[in-house]
Design a protein around this motif. Sequence first.
Motif, PDB file in Angstrom:
ATOM      1  N   HIS A 108     -45.317  41.051  46.852  1.00  0.00           N
ATOM      2  CA  HIS A 108     -45.450  41.636  48.192  1.00  0.00           C
ATOM      3  C   HIS A 108     -46.807  41.318  48.803  1.00  0.00           C
ATOM      4  O   HIS A 108     -47.810  41.211  48.094  1.00  0.00           O
ATOM      5  N   ASP A 267     -53.698  43.225  44.829  1.00  0.00           N
ATOM      6  CA  ASP A 267     -52.358  43.835  44.748  1.00  0.00           C
ATOM      7  C   ASP A 267     -51.725  43.651  46.122  1.00  0.00           C
ATOM      8  O   ASP A 267     -52.056  44.407  47.034  1.00  0.00           O
ATOM      9  N   GLU A 298     -44.032  47.161  50.539  1.00  0.00           N
ATOM     10  CA  GLU A 298     -43.873  47.646  49.165  1.00  0.00           C
ATOM     11  C   GLU A 298     -44.720  48.892  48.940  1.00  0.00           C
ATOM     12  O   GLU A 298     -44.293  49.830  48.272  1.00  0.00           O
ATOM     13  N   GLU A 299     -45.907  48.891  49.529  1.00  0.00           N
ATOM     14  CA  GLU A 299     -46.850  49.990  49.272  1.00  0.00           C
ATOM     15  C   GLU A 299     -46.396  51.321  49.870  1.00  0.00           C
ATOM     16  O   GLU A 299     -46.966  52.363  49.558  1.00  0.00           O
ATOM     17  N   HIS A 444     -55.879  49.246  44.157  1.00  0.00           N
ATOM     18  CA  HIS A 444     -55.792  49.977  45.435  1.00  0.00           C
ATOM     19  C   HIS A 444     -57.149  50.364  46.007  1.00  0.00           C
ATOM     20  O   HIS A 444     -57.212  51.086  47.001  1.00  0.00           O
TER      21      HIS A 444
HETATM   22 MN    MN Z   1     -49.798  48.679  44.983  1.00  0.00          MN
END
Ligand code: MN
Length: 468
Positions: A108, A267, A298-299, A444
């Motif tokens: 992603h 990420d 996605e997050e 994150h």
């Molecule tokens: Mn993530």
Amino acid sequence: MLEKSEVETLKGKLFNKKENGWNFAEDKNDIFNYAKGYIEFMNKAKTEREIIKESENIAKSNGFREIHEYSNLKPGDKVYYINRNKSMYLAVIGKENIEQGLNIIGAHADSPRLDLKPNPLYEDSEFAYFKTHYYGGIKKYQWTAIPLSIHGVIVKKDGSKIEINIGENEEDPIFTITDLLPHLAQDQMEKKLKNGIDGEDLNLLIGSIPYQADVPEAVKLNILDILNKKYGITEIDFLSSEIEIVPAMKCRSLGFDESMIAGYGQDDKICVYTELTALVDMKEIPNKTAVCIIADKEEIGSMGNTGMESKVFDMFISELLNKLGVNKANLLEKVFCNSKMLSADVDAGLDPIYANVSEKNNASYLGRGIGINKYTGARGKSGASDANAEFVAEIRNIFENNNIKYQISELGRVDVGGGGTIAYILANKGIDVIDCGVPVLSMHSPYEVTSKFDLYEAYRGYKSFYIN
Ligand code: MN
Ligand code: MN
């Protein structure tokens, strides 16, 4: 009693060796050169829209064409489809009958960040600010007192689009969210860490000069005047914008030995880069059709028409079937049930400073290669996509045959927390899916850390999966 050397031999034969990959890296130059390309990619693109644009450039320069440019498809053809500038699917048509299934890798492009609210601009005490609403799982205190940049689009009502990217070039100004000085932070410091910074206080400082007129909100007026001259917009145009606030720090090599990479949004851009370059670098036509997914949202749960939950991916695969001239009733479902996938998403690397959240026998370590999660989920595997043992064995076989360093782990100690990826969405279609990505420290946060060794093993591992 066995001799000591015999015991060592027996141990070598029976134990699962967990080794530092750098000790076995014969190709350190290849690793460092590949990492250079990744760092450049990261410094060109920080948001999903920018990643898609950059990925399209990479695809095009490697002979990929938009799917609508093909009226029919044959083995070796390279196609892609871009969904609303935010997600992308690519495919290399394989030699085998597509009914036998696809080899899919999916990552992603979206990362945690701060989005502007629809009515962002306000003035307080002769400062101008943008109001934000955070996107994805962040620790709010990490986003104050760091340099931030502004990326995104403003779409005017006539559909014309203005692209914003400010704070990345050395000559650009940056922006920041202020924090309280320790001298006066007595009350703040007593709060729980998660409440230290209030979500509603993540306000971006954007200016302080008043417009030369004796009117209320003169600083706000001056900012709007600057924006109007620069972009031709007025305040109402923010209503139809998507503007993201991201760290203005550059992606860089980390450490005296330059073994690691620090950067925002690894990420899951590290898996986007590795899956994409693995696909476009494939020299031969693969047996199975190779599919690469760059997903959005996605997050925040993969919802919406650019998220993995949408039917747009199915539409893309149906288009492949149509243009191969093989489509028939239920073929799509059959193709999915015969397909295999690596859900390419990052894994939590063991951080020795916070080792108590990991269980060391089942943790991923930076520098030990690509990290496989048989399952994700939380608390009793709830919500987990759990790969079947037969499929794990297939992946082991591919990686071991190609001398790819890998490790199989869990995300943290039991009951400490958990997580998930897009894996379950594809698994629900009948695809064999396993999570397989790069271990990360400070996940994150505005500045995530990865190992160049793992980056390169992910690239090699994904390539071996596609070609298999
Ligand atoms: Mn993530
Ligand atoms: Mn992720």
